[in-house]
Design an enzyme around this catalytic site. Structure first.
Site, short mmCIF file in Angstrom:
data_model
loop_
_atom_site.label_atom_id
_atom_site.label_comp_id
_atom_site.label_asym_id
_atom_site.label_seq_id
_atom_site.Cartn_x
_atom_site.Cartn_y
_atom_site.Cartn_z
N ASP A 1 -13.25 -4.31 -2.52
CA ASP A 1 -13.16 -4.16 -1.07
C ASP A 1 -14.50 -4.57 -0.46
OD1 ASP A 1 -10.61 -3.16 -1.39
OD2 ASP A 1 -11.27 -1.07 -1.42
N ASP B 1 0.86 -1.18 0.00
CA ASP B 1 0.00 0.00 0.00
C ASP B 1 0.89 1.24 0.00
OD1 ASP B 1 -2.29 -1.54 0.08
OD2 ASP B 1 -2.48 -1.43 2.26
#
Length: 258
Positions: free
Chosen positions: A130, A11
């Site tokens: 997600d 990330d």
């Protein structure tokens, strides 16, 4: 049988690798290029880079580090972050990325997936989803703009419906980011993975929850996913990728050993 893939996830925020828990409380882990080199040397099959706030901030992923990564690793890598057009995707690929991952922009413009697949081929287009399990409603819901906890929102899409939709639109692969399990290291959500596997006819990558080598094994064997994505256990040196691959091979998983 195709070999299963081990995929470290990095990330990215402000040019550095970060990691949070359940998509919140992120902390800086290290620098992008050295970490990419490390994972490639350890035997990763692929890398995934998420610029986690690009979509919520209305910008496109910074391409300068993409070129630097491409210069130092020899394994495929996928990039995500605010890509909303064929032109933007083309720029990211021209800097060295092998795949484009689309998440929040596709929820605003689903046919973006089709346009990208038509231009670059389905093998280059990954739908990143997600998903959050809502206990009160007893269902899996797709979330958007999850890189910024102040802007995260629940969409009207239930996860299984969106999985079917992105396949129809041309996604060549799906990464299922299970938010409830993210960073907790208690194992992947096998129940959700099995449900998705029943309706997913493209490669399926499990993301969120790995804490032990057995967790990888369970997802690959019991949920029949095509690859496993993880961050915390690799970033914190809890699990070495080569040792993980040796363990999986002993357990009968088809895996590439370096």
């Amino acid at each position: 049988m195709l070999a299963k893939r081990i995929i470290p996830c990095l990330d990215i925020h402000n040019g550095q690798v970060i990691k949070g828990m359940q998509f919140r409380n992120h902390k800086v882990i290290g620098d992008i290029v050295p970490m990419a080199q490390r994972y490639a040397k350890e035997g990763a099959d692929e890398l995934v880079f998420y610029d986690i706030t690009a979509s919520s901030e209305g910008r496109v992923v910074d391409k300068s580090w993409i070129a630097r990564v491409a210069e130092v690793i020899d394994i495929p890598f996928c990039v995500a972050g605010g890509i909303k057009s064929v032109a933007q995707a083309g720029e990211v690929i021209s800097f060295g990325a092998d795949k484009i991952s689309i998440n929040s922009p596709a929820l605003n413009d689903p046919y973006l997936i089709s346009r990208l697949a038509d231009r670059f081929g389905v093998q280059c287009i990954v739908a990143s989803i997600d998903t959050w399990y809502d206990i009160q409603l007893d269902r899996y819901q797709v979330n958007q703009y999850t890189g910024d906890e102040n802007r995260t929102k629940v969409t009207n899409w239930q996860t299984l419906d969106w999985v079917q939709e992105v396949q129809k639109l041309g996604a060549g692969e799906i990464v299922l980011n299970m938010m409830n399990q993210d960073g907790v290291c208690r194992g992947y959500d096998l129940q959700q993975l099995r449900l998705v596997r029943q309706t997913c006819h493209v490669p399926l990558i499990a993301s969120g929850g790995a804490g032990t080598m057995q967790h990888f094994q369970e997802a690959l064997i019991n949920a029949e996913v095509d690859g496993v994505l993880a961050a915390s256990v690799f970033h914190k040196n809890i699990i070495n990728i080569l040792e993980l691959k040796k363990f999986l091979a002993r357990e009968g998983v088809e895996i590439r050993l370096c």
